[in-house]
Design a protein around this motif. Structure first.
Motif, PDB file in Angstrom:
ATOM      1  N   ALA A  83      -5.928   8.962   6.423  1.00 26.86           N
ATOM      2  CA  ALA A  83      -5.885  10.237   7.157  1.00 26.86           C
ATOM      3  C   ALA A  83      -4.649  11.044   6.758  1.00 26.86           C
ATOM      4  CB  ALA A  83      -5.899   9.991   8.663  1.00 26.86           C
ATOM      5  N   ASP A  84      -3.561  10.345   6.393  1.00 27.32           N
ATOM      6  CA  ASP A  84      -2.350  11.031   5.931  1.00 27.32           C
ATOM      7  C   ASP A  84      -2.559  11.729   4.591  1.00 27.32           C
ATOM      8  OD1 ASP A  84      -0.894  10.187   8.145  1.00 27.32           O
ATOM      9  OD2 ASP A  84       0.037   8.495   7.097  1.00 27.32           O
ATOM     10  N   TYR A  85      -3.670  11.412   3.928  1.00 29.22           N
ATOM     11  CA  TYR A  85      -3.977  11.995   2.622  1.00 29.22           C
ATOM     12  C   TYR A  85      -5.316  12.729   2.644  1.00 29.22           C
ATOM     13  CZ  TYR A  85       0.011   9.243   1.364  1.00 29.22           C
ATOM     14  OH  TYR A  85       1.283   8.730   1.319  1.00 29.22           O
ATOM     15  N   LEU A 102       0.834  -1.199   0.000  1.00 22.55           N
ATOM     16  CA  LEU A 102       0.000   0.000   0.000  1.00 22.55           C
ATOM     17  C   LEU A 102       0.871   1.252   0.000  1.00 22.55           C
ATOM     18  CD1 LEU A 102      -2.747   1.451   0.227  1.00 22.55           C
ATOM     19  CD2 LEU A 102      -2.633   1.037   2.705  1.00 22.55           C
ATOM     20  N   TYR A 103       1.875   1.275   0.859  1.00 18.71           N
ATOM     21  CA  TYR A 103       2.773   2.438   0.921  1.00 18.71           C
ATOM     22  C   TYR A 103       3.554   2.619  -0.377  1.00 18.71           C
ATOM     23  CZ  TYR A 103       1.787   2.401   5.950  1.00 18.71           C
ATOM     24  OH  TYR A 103       1.171   2.414   7.172  1.00 18.71           O
ATOM     25  N   VAL A 140      -4.917   0.084   9.595  1.00 17.76           N
ATOM     26  CA  VAL A 140      -4.093   0.470   8.444  1.00 17.76           C
ATOM     27  C   VAL A 140      -4.799   1.466   7.530  1.00 17.76           C
ATOM     28  CG1 VAL A 140      -2.908  -0.353   6.361  1.00 17.76           C
ATOM     29  CG2 VAL A 140      -2.723  -1.641   8.515  1.00 17.76           C
ATOM     30  N   ILE A 141      -5.973   1.147   7.036  1.00 15.44           N
ATOM     31  CA  ILE A 141      -6.647   2.015   6.066  1.00 15.44           C
ATOM     32  C   ILE A 141      -7.043   3.360   6.685  1.00 15.44           C
ATOM     33  CG2 ILE A 141      -8.719   2.281   4.622  1.00 15.44           C
ATOM     34  CD1 ILE A 141      -6.470   0.575   3.348  1.00 15.44           C
ATOM     35  N   ILE A 192      -9.528   5.474  -4.149  1.00 19.94           N
ATOM     36  CA  ILE A 192      -9.023   4.180  -3.701  1.00 19.94           C
ATOM     37  C   ILE A 192     -10.138   3.141  -3.653  1.00 19.94           C
ATOM     38  CG2 ILE A 192      -9.297   4.746  -1.236  1.00 19.94           C
ATOM     39  CD1 ILE A 192      -6.653   3.133  -0.756  1.00 19.94           C
ATOM     40  N   LEU A 193      -9.785   1.934  -4.054  1.00 21.29           N
ATOM     41  CA  LEU A 193     -10.647   0.775  -3.914  1.00 21.29           C
ATOM     42  C   LEU A 193      -9.977  -0.142  -2.902  1.00 21.29           C
ATOM     43  CD1 LEU A 193     -12.916  -1.207  -4.644  1.00 21.29           C
ATOM     44  CD2 LEU A 193     -11.577  -1.868  -6.647  1.00 21.29           C
ATOM     45  N   VAL A 194     -10.604  -0.287  -1.740  1.00 18.73           N
ATOM     46  CA  VAL A 194     -10.090  -1.125  -0.665  1.00 18.73           C
ATOM     47  C   VAL A 194     -10.873  -2.438  -0.715  1.00 18.73           C
ATOM     48  CG1 VAL A 194      -9.699  -1.337   1.815  1.00 18.73           C
ATOM     49  CG2 VAL A 194      -9.605   0.925   0.723  1.00 18.73           C
TER      50      VAL A 194
END
Length: 148
Positions: free
Chosen positions: A77-79, A35-36, A71-72, A50-52
């Motif tokens: 939140a960082d984005y 993911l990263y 994780v998600i 995003i498609l989770v």
């Protein structure tokens, strides 16, 4: 069969991440790394949807479940994105939204096989920019039509 991958599709401004099968903590760490890496491919100042896809996901124990579930929400939140279902958790009220490298998430589709949970999430937290599905194909169809 396990799915532990993430893919950035620049031409669609879409990140697809999949976590499925009976997963362990090392599996979750491998998925998180993918993911990263996919997020690293998004250009500075860009936007993405995003498609989770968690269809078929099953944590092998409580520790693995606890590890995956942060994780998600934490990553998005960082984005600049707050996952809708966080409203269920008082401890998430202080979650800080930032914009790492000026990048913003603008839409999210979530997939899981638990119809009862997903129907509830869609009813309570679904919006024109965030939806919850039990069918990965329907989620992909929806996220593809969302404009960035």
């Amino acid at each position: 069969m396990k799915n532990l991958d993430s893919l950035w599709m620049a031409h669609e401004q879409l990140l697809v991440t999949r976590l499925g099968g009976d997963v362990t903590i090392p599996d979750i760490e491998k998925w998180e790394t993918s993911l990263y890496k996919a997020l690293d491919a998004v250009g500075d100042g860009g936007q993405f949807k995003i498609l989770v896809d968690l269809f078929g996901f099953s944590a092998i124990n409580v520790e693995a479940h606890k590890r995956y579930r942060e994780v998600i929400p934490r990553t998005l939140a960082d984005y600049g994105w707050r996952v809708g279902y966080l409203d269920m958790f008082e401890e998430a009220n202080g979650l800080l939204l930032t914009s790492k490298r000026g990048i913003r998430c603008v839409a999210a589709a979530h997939v899981h096989q638990d119809a009862t949970k997903i129907e509830k999430y869609q009813r309570l937290y679904g919006t024109d920019r965030e939806r919850f599905f039990t069918d990965p194909s329907l989620a992909r169809e929806w996220i593809d039509q969302v404009q960035v």
